[in-house]
Design a protein around this motif. Sequence first.
Motif, PDB file in Angstrom:
ATOM      1  N   VAL A   1       0.846  -1.188   0.000  1.00 23.01           N
ATOM      2  CA  VAL A   1       0.000   0.000   0.000  1.00 23.01           C
ATOM      3  C   VAL A   1       0.883   1.240   0.000  1.00 23.01           C
ATOM      4  O   VAL A   1       1.809   1.343   0.800  1.00 23.01           O
ATOM      5  N   ASN A   2       0.580   2.163  -0.893  1.00 28.67           N
ATOM      6  CA  ASN A   2       1.241   3.466  -0.904  1.00 28.67           C
ATOM      7  C   ASN A   2       0.186   4.512  -0.568  1.00 28.67           C
ATOM      8  O   ASN A   2      -0.760   4.706  -1.328  1.00 28.67           O
ATOM      9  N   ILE A   3       0.344   5.161   0.577  1.00 24.91           N
ATOM     10  CA  ILE A   3      -0.585   6.207   0.995  1.00 24.91           C
ATOM     11  C   ILE A   3      -0.031   7.549   0.501  1.00 24.91           C
ATOM     12  O   ILE A   3       1.055   7.953   0.917  1.00 24.91           O
ATOM     13  N   PRO A   4      -0.775   8.227  -0.383  1.00 30.43           N
ATOM     14  CA  PRO A   4      -0.272   9.501  -0.906  1.00 30.43           C
ATOM     15  C   PRO A   4      -0.307  10.608   0.151  1.00 30.43           C
ATOM     16  O   PRO A   4      -1.084  10.551   1.104  1.00 30.43           O
ATOM     17  N   ALA A   5       0.523  11.620  -0.043  1.00 28.19           N
ATOM     18  CA  ALA A   5       0.571  12.753   0.888  1.00 28.19           C
ATOM     19  C   ALA A   5      -0.748  13.520   0.885  1.00 28.19           C
ATOM     20  O   ALA A   5      -1.195  14.003   1.924  1.00 28.19           O
ATOM     21  N   ASP A   6      -1.382  13.611  -0.289  1.00 32.70           N
ATOM     22  CA  ASP A   6      -2.660  14.306  -0.401  1.00 32.70           C
ATOM     23  C   ASP A   6      -3.758  13.418   0.179  1.00 32.70           C
ATOM     24  O   ASP A   6      -4.097  12.380  -0.394  1.00 32.70           O
ATOM     25  N   ILE A   7      -4.317  13.825   1.291  1.00 33.06           N
ATOM     26  CA  ILE A   7      -5.316  13.017   1.995  1.00 33.06           C
ATOM     27  C   ILE A   7      -6.578  12.800   1.163  1.00 33.06           C
ATOM     28  O   ILE A   7      -7.366  11.897   1.433  1.00 33.06           O
ATOM     29  N   ASN A   8      -6.775  13.594   0.117  1.00 29.98           N
ATOM     30  CA  ASN A   8      -7.949  13.446  -0.744  1.00 29.98           C
ATOM     31  C   ASN A   8      -7.765  12.401  -1.838  1.00 29.98           C
ATOM     32  O   ASN A   8      -8.711  12.076  -2.544  1.00 29.98           O
ATOM     33  N   LEU A   9      -6.553  11.892  -1.993  1.00 28.19           N
ATOM     34  CA  LEU A   9      -6.289  10.860  -2.998  1.00 28.19           C
ATOM     35  C   LEU A   9      -6.376   9.471  -2.361  1.00 28.19           C
ATOM     36  O   LEU A   9      -5.968   9.288  -1.212  1.00 28.19           O
ATOM     37  N   PRO A  10      -6.863   8.480  -3.114  1.00 30.81           N
ATOM     38  CA  PRO A  10      -6.939   7.121  -2.572  1.00 30.81           C
ATOM     39  C   PRO A  10      -5.557   6.467  -2.544  1.00 30.81           C
ATOM     40  O   PRO A  10      -4.649   6.864  -3.286  1.00 30.81           O
ATOM     41  N   PRO A  11      -5.394   5.449  -1.707  1.00 32.82           N
ATOM     42  CA  PRO A  11      -4.118   4.729  -1.699  1.00 32.82           C
ATOM     43  C   PRO A  11      -3.939   3.922  -2.981  1.00 32.82           C
ATOM     44  O   PRO A  11      -4.903   3.594  -3.671  1.00 32.82           O
ATOM     45  N   GLU A  12      -2.690   3.631  -3.297  1.00 32.00           N
ATOM     46  CA  GLU A  12      -2.342   2.750  -4.414  1.00 32.00           C
ATOM     47  C   GLU A  12      -2.057   1.368  -3.839  1.00 32.00           C
ATOM     48  O   GLU A  12      -1.469   1.261  -2.753  1.00 32.00           O
ATOM     49  N   TYR A  13      -2.407   0.326  -4.591  1.00 36.76           N
ATOM     50  CA  TYR A  13      -2.163  -1.040  -4.154  1.00 36.76           C
ATOM     51  C   TYR A  13      -1.348  -1.795  -5.199  1.00 36.76           C
ATOM     52  O   TYR A  13      -1.595  -1.653  -6.392  1.00 36.76           O
ATOM     53  N   VAL A  14      -0.418  -2.593  -4.730  1.00 36.41           N
ATOM     54  CA  VAL A  14       0.306  -3.529  -5.581  1.00 36.41           C
ATOM     55  C   VAL A  14       0.129  -4.886  -4.915  1.00 36.41           C
ATOM     56  O   VAL A  14       0.466  -5.064  -3.741  1.00 36.41           O
ATOM     57  N   ILE A  15      -0.412  -5.849  -5.661  1.00 38.42           N
ATOM     58  CA  ILE A  15      -0.778  -7.152  -5.093  1.00 38.42           C
ATOM     59  C   ILE A  15      -0.030  -8.244  -5.833  1.00 38.42           C
ATOM     60  O   ILE A  15       0.039  -8.234  -7.063  1.00 38.42           O
ATOM     61  N   LEU A  16       0.509  -9.210  -5.087  1.00 41.64           N
ATOM     62  CA  LEU A  16       1.117 -10.369  -5.728  1.00 41.64           C
ATOM     63  C   LEU A  16       1.169 -11.553  -4.779  1.00 41.64           C
ATOM     64  O   LEU A  16       1.048 -11.425  -3.568  1.00 41.64           O
ATOM     65  N   HIS A  17       1.331 -12.715  -5.390  1.00 40.97           N
ATOM     66  CA  HIS A  17       1.401 -13.962  -4.637  1.00 40.97           C
ATOM     67  C   HIS A  17       2.722 -14.028  -3.882  1.00 40.97           C
ATOM     68  O   HIS A  17       3.763 -13.578  -4.377  1.00 40.97           O
ATOM     69  N   SER A  18       2.693 -14.618  -2.709  1.00 40.22           N
ATOM     70  CA  SER A  18       3.878 -14.671  -1.849  1.00 40.22           C
ATOM     71  C   SER A  18       5.039 -15.435  -2.481  1.00 40.22           C
ATOM     72  O   SER A  18       6.201 -15.071  -2.280  1.00 40.22           O
ATOM     73  N   GLU A  19       4.759 -16.467  -3.257  1.00 41.25           N
ATOM     74  CA  GLU A  19       5.848 -17.237  -3.869  1.00 41.25           C
ATOM     75  C   GLU A  19       6.542 -16.451  -4.983  1.00 41.25           C
ATOM     76  O   GLU A  19       7.756 -16.504  -5.119  1.00 41.25           O
TER      77      GLU A  19
ATOM     78  N   PRO B   1       8.010  -2.590  -7.602  1.00 43.03           N
ATOM     79  CA  PRO B   1       7.190  -3.251  -8.632  1.00 43.03           C
ATOM     80  C   PRO B   1       7.686  -3.056 -10.059  1.00 43.03           C
ATOM     81  O   PRO B   1       7.305  -3.811 -10.946  1.00 43.03           O
ATOM     82  N   ARG B   2       8.571  -2.091 -10.288  1.00 43.76           N
ATOM     83  CA  ARG B   2       9.099  -1.885 -11.645  1.00 43.76           C
ATOM     84  C   ARG B   2       9.872  -3.085 -12.160  1.00 43.76           C
ATOM     85  O   ARG B   2      10.036  -3.245 -13.365  1.00 43.76           O
ATOM     86  N   TYR B   3      10.361  -3.934 -11.269  1.00 44.98           N
ATOM     87  CA  TYR B   3      11.170  -5.079 -11.677  1.00 44.98           C
ATOM     88  C   TYR B   3      10.355  -6.359 -11.859  1.00 44.98           C
ATOM     89  O   TYR B   3      10.916  -7.433 -12.004  1.00 44.98           O
ATOM     90  N   PHE B   4       9.051  -6.244 -11.856  1.00 47.30           N
ATOM     91  CA  PHE B   4       8.169  -7.401 -12.009  1.00 47.30           C
ATOM     92  C   PHE B   4       7.439  -7.303 -13.334  1.00 47.30           C
ATOM     93  O   PHE B   4       7.185  -6.210 -13.840  1.00 47.30           O
ATOM     94  N   GLU B   5       7.115  -8.470 -13.884  1.00 47.29           N
ATOM     95  CA  GLU B   5       6.325  -8.510 -15.111  1.00 47.29           C
ATOM     96  C   GLU B   5       4.889  -8.097 -14.783  1.00 47.29           C
ATOM     97  O   GLU B   5       4.384  -8.413 -13.704  1.00 47.29           O
ATOM     98  N   PRO B   6       4.216  -7.412 -15.713  1.00 47.93           N
ATOM     99  CA  PRO B   6       2.834  -6.978 -15.454  1.00 47.93           C
ATOM    100  C   PRO B   6       1.895  -8.123 -15.064  1.00 47.93           C
ATOM    101  O   PRO B   6       1.009  -7.934 -14.239  1.00 47.93           O
ATOM    102  N   ASN B   7       2.101  -9.321 -15.631  1.00 48.26           N
ATOM    103  CA  ASN B   7       1.204 -10.445 -15.319  1.00 48.26           C
ATOM    104  C   ASN B   7       1.472 -11.030 -13.924  1.00 48.26           C
ATOM    105  O   ASN B   7       0.702 -11.855 -13.450  1.00 48.26           O
ATOM    106  N   GLU B   8       2.551 -10.616 -13.269  1.00 54.42           N
ATOM    107  CA  GLU B   8       2.840 -11.081 -11.912  1.00 54.42           C
ATOM    108  C   GLU B   8       2.151 -10.207 -10.867  1.00 54.42           C
ATOM    109  O   GLU B   8       1.942 -10.630  -9.740  1.00 54.42           O
TER     110      GLU B   8
END
Length: 153
Positions: free
Chosen positions: A82-100, A134-141
Motif C-alpha cells: 500500500v502506498n498512501i499519498p501525501a494528499d489526503i484526498n487521494l486514494p491509496p495505491e495497491y500492488v498485489i502479488l502472490h507470496s511465492e 514493482p518496476r522489476y516485475f512482469e505486469p502479469n505477476e
Amino acid sequence: MKLNRQLSGIAGEYYVAAELSRRGYLAAITLRNSDGVDILVSNIDGDKLFSIQVKTTQNKRKWILSKKVEVEYSEKKYYVFVNIPADINLPPEYVILHSEILANHIYAGHRKWLSEPGRNGKVRNDSNVRQFDPRYFEPNELLNWDELIAKIN
C-alpha cells in the motif's frame, strides 16, 4: 500529511480489509504481534480461506522488507503493498502479488545485487534488508483486486 510508521501500517491494513469487504469477503485483521499474517480472509461460506501480508509506505512506490520474505510463502498467501499519498484526498495505491512470486524475485534479485560491485568497485556486504520495487516485475505477476479475487475463488 505524514503519518508515523505505526499509524501508516494500521491505515494500510484497514484500507486492504475495506477493499476485501467491498468485494464480499470477511477480512479479520490479526493482532499487531502476529508475525507474517496481517489479515485472515474468508468468503461468506467459509470454504475459501487465505492470508494477506500488508506492507505500507507513504509517498513512494518502494517497500523495505526483511530476508524472511524469501522463505515465508505459501499457496494461500498474498502480499498487498500500500502506498498512501501525501494528499489526503487521494486514494491509496495497491500492488498485489502472490507470496511465492515475491519470494522468488526477492531471492534472485538480492543475489544478483550481491554479485555486482558496489561503490568504487567494492564487494557488497550481505544484510537482512531487502527491497520490493514493482518496476522489476512482469505486469502479469502483479494483480489487481479482481484478479486476486479470481485466483482465490
